[in-house]
Design a protein around this motif. Sequence first.
Motif, PDB file in Angstrom:
ATOM      1  N   LEU A 114      39.144  39.115  35.262  1.00 54.98           N
ATOM      2  CA  LEU A 114      39.220  39.557  36.780  1.00 54.98           C
ATOM      3  C   LEU A 114      38.714  38.237  37.433  1.00 54.98           C
ATOM      4  CD1 LEU A 114      38.448  43.284  37.241  1.00 54.98           C
ATOM      5  CD2 LEU A 114      40.713  42.149  37.674  1.00 54.98           C
ATOM      6  N   LEU A 115      37.508  38.026  37.203  1.00 54.82           N
ATOM      7  CA  LEU A 115      36.629  36.996  37.892  1.00 54.82           C
ATOM      8  C   LEU A 115      37.031  35.517  37.324  1.00 54.82           C
ATOM      9  CD1 LEU A 115      33.350  38.853  38.287  1.00 54.82           C
ATOM     10  CD2 LEU A 115      35.351  38.840  40.014  1.00 54.82           C
ATOM     11  N   GLN A 116      37.775  35.311  36.492  1.00 56.80           N
ATOM     12  CA  GLN A 116      38.054  33.819  35.752  1.00 56.80           C
ATOM     13  C   GLN A 116      36.822  33.323  35.264  1.00 56.80           C
ATOM     14  OE1 GLN A 116      40.540  32.907  39.182  1.00 56.80           O
ATOM     15  NE2 GLN A 116      42.203  32.653  37.798  1.00 56.80           N
ATOM     16  N   LEU A 117      36.064  34.024  34.582  1.00 55.89           N
ATOM     17  CA  LEU A 117      34.779  33.305  34.273  1.00 55.89           C
ATOM     18  C   LEU A 117      35.067  32.717  32.819  1.00 55.89           C
ATOM     19  CD1 LEU A 117      32.022  36.182  35.162  1.00 55.89           C
ATOM     20  CD2 LEU A 117      32.649  33.977  36.580  1.00 55.89           C
ATOM     21  N   ARG A 118      34.600  31.637  32.591  1.00 52.39           N
ATOM     22  CA  ARG A 118      34.963  31.329  31.091  1.00 52.39           C
ATOM     23  C   ARG A 118      33.537  30.998  30.263  1.00 52.39           C
ATOM     24  NH1 ARG A 118      39.700  26.566  32.044  1.00 52.39           N
ATOM     25  NH2 ARG A 118      40.909  27.967  33.294  1.00 52.39           N
ATOM     26  N   CYS A 119      32.432  31.030  30.956  1.00 49.68           N
ATOM     27  CA  CYS A 119      31.179  30.990  30.168  1.00 49.68           C
ATOM     28  C   CYS A 119      30.619  32.647  29.696  1.00 49.68           C
ATOM     29  CB  CYS A 119      30.051  30.462  31.293  1.00 49.68           C
ATOM     30  SG  CYS A 119      30.574  29.058  32.230  1.00 49.68           S
ATOM     31  N   GLN A 120      29.582  32.436  28.758  1.00 46.47           N
ATOM     32  CA  GLN A 120      29.093  33.598  28.281  1.00 46.47           C
ATOM     33  C   GLN A 120      28.643  34.393  29.369  1.00 46.47           C
ATOM     34  OE1 GLN A 120      29.494  33.999  25.001  1.00 46.47           O
ATOM     35  NE2 GLN A 120      28.117  35.902  24.918  1.00 46.47           N
ATOM     36  N   LEU A 121      28.683  35.681  29.349  1.00 48.99           N
ATOM     37  CA  LEU A 121      28.089  36.563  30.452  1.00 48.99           C
ATOM     38  C   LEU A 121      27.157  37.509  29.974  1.00 48.99           C
ATOM     39  CD1 LEU A 121      28.822  37.040  33.453  1.00 48.99           C
ATOM     40  CD2 LEU A 121      30.436  38.765  32.838  1.00 48.99           C
ATOM     41  N   ASN A 122      25.751  37.443  30.652  1.00 49.62           N
ATOM     42  CA  ASN A 122      24.817  38.408  30.561  1.00 49.62           C
ATOM     43  C   ASN A 122      25.340  39.789  30.449  1.00 49.62           C
ATOM     44  OD1 ASN A 122      22.644  40.089  31.652  1.00 49.62           O
ATOM     45  ND2 ASN A 122      21.168  38.586  30.745  1.00 49.62           N
ATOM     46  N   GLY A 123      24.769  40.615  29.526  1.00 42.96           N
ATOM     47  CA  GLY A 123      25.332  42.012  29.732  1.00 42.96           C
ATOM     48  C   GLY A 123      24.907  42.616  30.814  1.00 42.96           C
ATOM     49  N   HIS A 124      23.819  42.419  31.304  1.00 40.34           N
ATOM     50  CA  HIS A 124      23.384  43.243  32.505  1.00 40.34           C
ATOM     51  C   HIS A 124      24.221  42.566  33.774  1.00 40.34           C
ATOM     52  CE1 HIS A 124      20.291  45.027  30.158  1.00 40.34           C
ATOM     53  NE2 HIS A 124      19.715  43.523  29.711  1.00 40.34           N
ATOM     54  N   ALA A 125      24.455  41.414  33.978  1.00 44.30           N
ATOM     55  CA  ALA A 125      24.968  40.899  34.781  1.00 44.30           C
ATOM     56  C   ALA A 125      26.381  41.296  34.969  1.00 44.30           C
ATOM     57  CB  ALA A 125      25.167  39.232  34.779  1.00 44.30           C
ATOM     58  N   ALA A 126      27.039  41.403  33.782  1.00 46.71           N
ATOM     59  CA  ALA A 126      28.373  41.976  33.535  1.00 46.71           C
ATOM     60  C   ALA A 126      28.485  43.288  33.899  1.00 46.71           C
ATOM     61  CB  ALA A 126      28.988  41.906  32.117  1.00 46.71           C
ATOM     62  N   ASP A 127      27.532  44.313  33.856  1.00 46.25           N
ATOM     63  CA  ASP A 127      27.304  45.494  34.431  1.00 46.25           C
ATOM     64  C   ASP A 127      27.360  45.663  35.813  1.00 46.25           C
ATOM     65  OD1 ASP A 127      27.769  46.671  31.982  1.00 46.25           O
ATOM     66  OD2 ASP A 127      25.520  47.088  31.589  1.00 46.25           O
ATOM     67  N   ALA A 128      26.711  44.601  36.325  1.00 49.04           N
ATOM     68  CA  ALA A 128      26.357  44.576  37.812  1.00 49.04           C
ATOM     69  C   ALA A 128      27.453  43.969  38.421  1.00 49.04           C
ATOM     70  CB  ALA A 128      25.193  43.613  38.178  1.00 49.04           C
ATOM     71  N   LEU A 129      28.200  43.172  37.963  1.00 49.49           N
ATOM     72  CA  LEU A 129      29.677  42.627  38.289  1.00 49.49           C
ATOM     73  C   LEU A 129      30.704  43.764  38.573  1.00 49.49           C
ATOM     74  CD1 LEU A 129      29.686  39.160  36.758  1.00 49.49           C
ATOM     75  CD2 LEU A 129      29.620  39.794  39.188  1.00 49.49           C
ATOM     76  N   ALA A 130      30.512  44.634  37.435  1.00 45.79           N
ATOM     77  CA  ALA A 130      31.721  45.736  37.258  1.00 45.79           C
ATOM     78  C   ALA A 130      31.476  46.645  38.479  1.00 45.79           C
ATOM     79  CB  ALA A 130      31.355  46.288  36.027  1.00 45.79           C
ATOM     80  N   VAL A 131      30.111  47.276  38.656  1.00 47.88           N
ATOM     81  CA  VAL A 131      29.925  48.088  40.013  1.00 47.88           C
ATOM     82  C   VAL A 131      30.405  47.330  41.062  1.00 47.88           C
ATOM     83  CG1 VAL A 131      28.230  49.309  40.981  1.00 47.88           C
ATOM     84  CG2 VAL A 131      27.672  48.548  39.004  1.00 47.88           C
ATOM     85  N   ALA A 132      30.220  46.044  41.346  1.00 48.56           N
ATOM     86  CA  ALA A 132      30.836  45.277  42.469  1.00 48.56           C
ATOM     87  C   ALA A 132      32.292  45.435  42.676  1.00 48.56           C
ATOM     88  CB  ALA A 132      30.183  43.977  42.533  1.00 48.56           C
ATOM     89  N   VAL A 133      33.040  45.407  41.548  1.00 52.66           N
ATOM     90  CA  VAL A 133      34.497  45.043  41.348  1.00 52.66           C
ATOM     91  C   VAL A 133      34.940  46.618  41.721  1.00 52.66           C
ATOM     92  CG1 VAL A 133      36.559  44.935  39.939  1.00 52.66           C
ATOM     93  CG2 VAL A 133      34.550  43.063  39.845  1.00 52.66           C
ATOM     94  N   CYS A 134      34.247  47.609  41.206  1.00 52.83           N
ATOM     95  CA  CYS A 134      34.633  48.989  41.333  1.00 52.83           C
ATOM     96  C   CYS A 134      34.204  49.366  42.734  1.00 52.83           C
ATOM     97  CB  CYS A 134      33.547  49.833  40.524  1.00 52.83           C
ATOM     98  SG  CYS A 134      33.834  51.814  40.949  1.00 52.83           S
ATOM     99  N   HIS A 135      33.385  48.885  43.488  1.00 59.78           N
ATOM    100  CA  HIS A 135      33.258  49.188  45.028  1.00 59.78           C
ATOM    101  C   HIS A 135      34.484  48.460  45.866  1.00 59.78           C
ATOM    102  CE1 HIS A 135      31.227  50.156  48.766  1.00 59.78           C
ATOM    103  NE2 HIS A 135      31.201  49.098  48.930  1.00 59.78           N
ATOM    104  N   LEU A 136      34.607  47.239  45.190  1.00 56.84           N
ATOM    105  CA  LEU A 136      35.730  46.452  46.114  1.00 56.84           C
ATOM    106  C   LEU A 136      37.086  47.136  45.827  1.00 56.84           C
ATOM    107  CD1 LEU A 136      36.333  43.719  47.517  1.00 56.84           C
ATOM    108  CD2 LEU A 136      37.095  42.748  45.547  1.00 56.84           C
ATOM    109  N   ASN A 137      37.493  47.622  44.716  1.00 59.51           N
ATOM    110  CA  ASN A 137      38.591  48.415  44.585  1.00 59.51           C
ATOM    111  C   ASN A 137      38.983  49.775  45.202  1.00 59.51           C
ATOM    112  OD1 ASN A 137      39.355  46.208  42.761  1.00 59.51           O
ATOM    113  ND2 ASN A 137      39.310  47.158  40.979  1.00 59.51           N
TER     114      ASN A 137
END
Lengths: 167, 167
Positions: free
Chosen positions: A130-153
């Motif tokens: 969704l965020l077009q990220l190509r790098c490795q993502l920290n697990g905690h950062a991924a969870d935080a981004l998921a909450v943000a995406v959920c809020h946006l949607n």
Amino acid sequence: MTRILGIDPGSRHTGYGIIEGEGRKICHLASGAINVAGALPLPKRLHLIYQQLDQLIREWHPNQVAVEAVFFAKNVKSALVLGQARGAAILAGVNAGLEVAEYSALEIKQAVVGYGRADKSQVEQMIKVLLQLRCQLNGHAADALAVAVCHLNTGLSRSRWAQATAT
Amino acid sequence: MTRILGIDPGSRHTGYGIIEGEGRKICHLASGAINVAGALPLPKRLHLIYQQLDQLIREWHPNQVAVEAVFFAKNVKSALVLGQARGAAILAGVNAGLEVAEYSALEIKQAVVGYGRADKSQVEQMIKVLLQLRCQLNGHAADALAVAVCHLNTGLSRSRWAQATAT
């Protein structure tokens, strides 16, 4: 344009993710984890979480904050510790005058993957797509981004619903 | 002269008590409870607790803060809620640049009544005697004053111990 700070609070590792979105376009601005040493006294740890989130808010100027709501924990002791970290994260938002929304894990998975029982790796994978990220993502950062995406949607569907019912 | 803010955090009722002491003299300055409506959203409740404690700190200028440490709760859900309120209370202290000390219920009872298994009414009674209070005391305020008295006594015995070991 909505800029959202998503937070996945924890007493040792607090994930954060800042995204910006309008309509169907979503953009990743920043993400990472605030790591505090478990050996530090609790007040110091809470202060570090609060301070670093406050700094992120000053730097990135999000206009909304979203935090994962927690209803379960391993036991009472870990629930108390987690609750304290959540309190610090929520306060960093409200003290900056921002609205803080809470979403359950089910709502987040539903919004991001479209399936409430999706596992952690599926959520992470979808966030990267969704965020077009190509790098490795920290697990905690991924969870935080998921909450943000959920809020946006969720905001998006709410405003669509408001439009639909208004006509 | 040490001025201590004692806090007994709770998601609905947060007790506070401010005392001043030097040597064996203890003086009651203020006490009461911050009551927040359970119907309010959690971020709003945490903000109210934080804000009102912050206001008390600005008004009374305590130089130390003491909070009851909690290790038990009815269940995981109430532990999460309580943890969040504790987080807000602790942050009000550390964000004002104050040291925040934590004491277990056992330590508090031991320091106030001299007996770790004392019941709530014995603690309340002893607080009224120690602080020469003649009026009715709110239960949450009494608990908060007990933490403050415990901190004062502990500080006192620590400094005596330091003196004794120094000679």
